[in-house]
Design an enzyme around this catalytic site. Structure first.
Site, PDB file in Angstrom:
ATOM      1  N   HIS A  98       3.539  10.474   6.408  1.00 51.92           N
ATOM      2  CA  HIS A  98       2.885  10.271   5.097  1.00 51.92           C
ATOM      3  C   HIS A  98       1.132  10.536   5.263  1.00 51.92           C
ATOM      4  O   HIS A  98       0.713   9.954   6.462  1.00 51.92           O
ATOM      5  CB  HIS A  98       3.178   8.826   4.492  1.00 51.92           C
ATOM      6  CG  HIS A  98       2.432   8.799   3.190  1.00 51.92           C
ATOM      7  ND1 HIS A  98       1.296   8.524   2.729  1.00 51.92           N
ATOM      8  CD2 HIS A  98       3.345   8.910   1.978  1.00 51.92           C
ATOM      9  CE1 HIS A  98       1.336   8.428   1.555  1.00 51.92           C
ATOM     10  NE2 HIS A  98       2.213   8.586   0.885  1.00 51.92           N
ATOM     11  N   GLU A 170       2.331  17.001  -0.229  1.00 56.63           N
ATOM     12  CA  GLU A 170       1.486  15.851  -1.025  1.00 56.63           C
ATOM     13  C   GLU A 170       0.044  16.232  -0.592  1.00 56.63           C
ATOM     14  O   GLU A 170      -0.394  15.783   0.450  1.00 56.63           O
ATOM     15  CB  GLU A 170       1.687  14.780  -0.429  1.00 56.63           C
ATOM     16  CG  GLU A 170       3.191  14.055  -1.037  1.00 56.63           C
ATOM     17  CD  GLU A 170       3.489  12.591  -0.881  1.00 56.63           C
ATOM     18  OE1 GLU A 170       3.538  12.008  -1.905  1.00 56.63           O
ATOM     19  OE2 GLU A 170       3.104  12.100   0.122  1.00 56.63           O
ATOM     20  N   GLY A 234       4.224   7.320  -5.596  1.00 52.03           N
ATOM     21  CA  GLY A 234       3.677   6.063  -5.210  1.00 52.03           C
ATOM     22  C   GLY A 234       3.324   5.050  -6.539  1.00 52.03           C
ATOM     23  O   GLY A 234       4.239   4.293  -7.113  1.00 52.03           O
ATOM     24  N   GLY A 235       2.047   4.942  -6.952  1.00 47.30           N
ATOM     25  CA  GLY A 235       1.799   3.822  -7.864  1.00 47.30           C
ATOM     26  C   GLY A 235       2.772   3.972  -8.973  1.00 47.30           C
ATOM     27  O   GLY A 235       3.136   2.757  -9.357  1.00 47.30           O
TER      28      GLY A 235
HETATM   29  P1  PGA Z   1       0.968   8.289  -5.861  1.00 52.45           P
HETATM   30  O1  PGA Z   1       1.282   8.316  -4.387  1.00 52.45           O
HETATM   31  O2  PGA Z   1       1.890   8.813  -6.975  1.00 52.45           O
HETATM   32  O3  PGA Z   1       0.323   7.056  -6.239  1.00 52.45           O
HETATM   33  O4  PGA Z   1      -0.309   9.355  -5.866  1.00 52.45           O
HETATM   34  C1  PGA Z   1       1.920   9.483  -3.739  1.00 52.45           C
HETATM   35  C2  PGA Z   1       2.483   9.119  -2.351  1.00 52.45           C
HETATM   36  O5  PGA Z   1       1.725   8.774  -1.572  1.00 52.45           O
HETATM   37  O6  PGA Z   1       3.587   9.328  -2.023  1.00 52.45           O
END
Ligand code: PGA
Length: 251
Positions: A98, A170, A234-235
């Site tokens: 990650h 990502e 994530g968020g």
């Molecule tokens: P995010 O994070 O949706 O908060 O942008 C994605 C991730 O780190 O997998």
């Protein structure tokens, strides 16, 4: 074309304490009962909440994964949790590489590789995260960067029976910024990642996800793309309201 499986992966990062994780897992478990079969959901809770979330989701269709693993099975590695420990506790998947691990904790491509080996040795399914920084994209190096990350993680790996690999593209600049990648650009990178990974991991079932500021407004644009099989969030995955909307709009 409508997809037969849509992967919705929720990376709770370090957003929730134990009580909050248990509460959200209970709600997510209820969501799971109403999801169409094509939705394959996995929650990645903190190490602290892992056992509680596993128990809470025991009788549900929702899988649970590790956010990070240590490559050794056991030993004097203060603060770490091994792949075998996660496997024995009920994990199905493990995130590896990650961008927060690579950039905040300085994990190298070599470390990603040895974690990949530990994950496969313990029969977990790796979710290998790759992606370029803003600087790398500005200098049109995104393909090169992703190729190096994939090659160093996958080259020469020994795959077991029914091998599976999830790749999460990502872009670092899109993670946690609200500035998501344009879906057609994400498609280009996911297609490329799939081609490279197919070459490096022959006879492995490969699924490609997009991650980086996914929300309920943009999720359907991503999963519409021909080579994007799902999303890593994530968020917006750590709150019931936004996660329910994402699940609804992806269904
Ligand atoms: P995010 O994070 O949706 O908060 O942008 C994605 C991730 O780190 O997998």
């Amino acid at each position: 074309m409508a997809k037969s499986n849509v992967y919705l992966f929720a990376n709770w990062k370090m957003y929730l304490d134990l009580a909050e994780s248990e509460k959200l897992a209970k709600e997510v478990g209820k969501l799971g009962k109403k999801m169409p079969n094509k939705i394959k959901m996995t929650i990645f809770p903190s190490a602290l909440a892992f056992g509680t979330v596993i128990k809470t989701l025991k009788n549900s269709v929702i899988a649970v994964g590790a956010q990070n693993v240590h490559q050794e099975d056991k030993g004097g590695y203060t603060g770490e949790v091994s792949a075998v420990m996660y496997k024995n506790a009920g994990a199905k998947y493990a995130l590896v590489g990650h961008s927060e691990r690579r950039h905040l904790f300085h994990e190298t491509n070599h470390e990603v590789k040895i974690k990949m080996e530990a994950i496969l040795n313990n029969k977990l399914i790796p979710v290998l995260c790759v992606g370029e920084t803003q600087k790398e994209r500005d200098s049109v190096k995104e393909k090169e960067v992703v190729e190096i990350q994939l090659r160093s993680a996958l080259d020469g790996l020994k795959w077991g029976k029914n091998p599976q690999l999830i790749i999460a593209y990502e872009p670092v600049w899109a993670i946690g910024t609200g500035n998501h990648c344009d879906p057609s650009q994400a498609q280009t990178m996911c297609e490329l990642a799939l081609k490279m990974a197919t070459h490096l991991a022959k006879d492995v079932k490969i699924v490609v996800l997009y991650g980086g500021s996914v929300n309920s407004d943009n999720v359907s644009e991503f999963i519409k793309q021909p080579n994007i099989n799902g999303i890593l969030v994530g968020g917006a995955s750590a709150k019931l309201d936004s996660w329910s909307k994402i699940v609804h709009n992806a269904s």
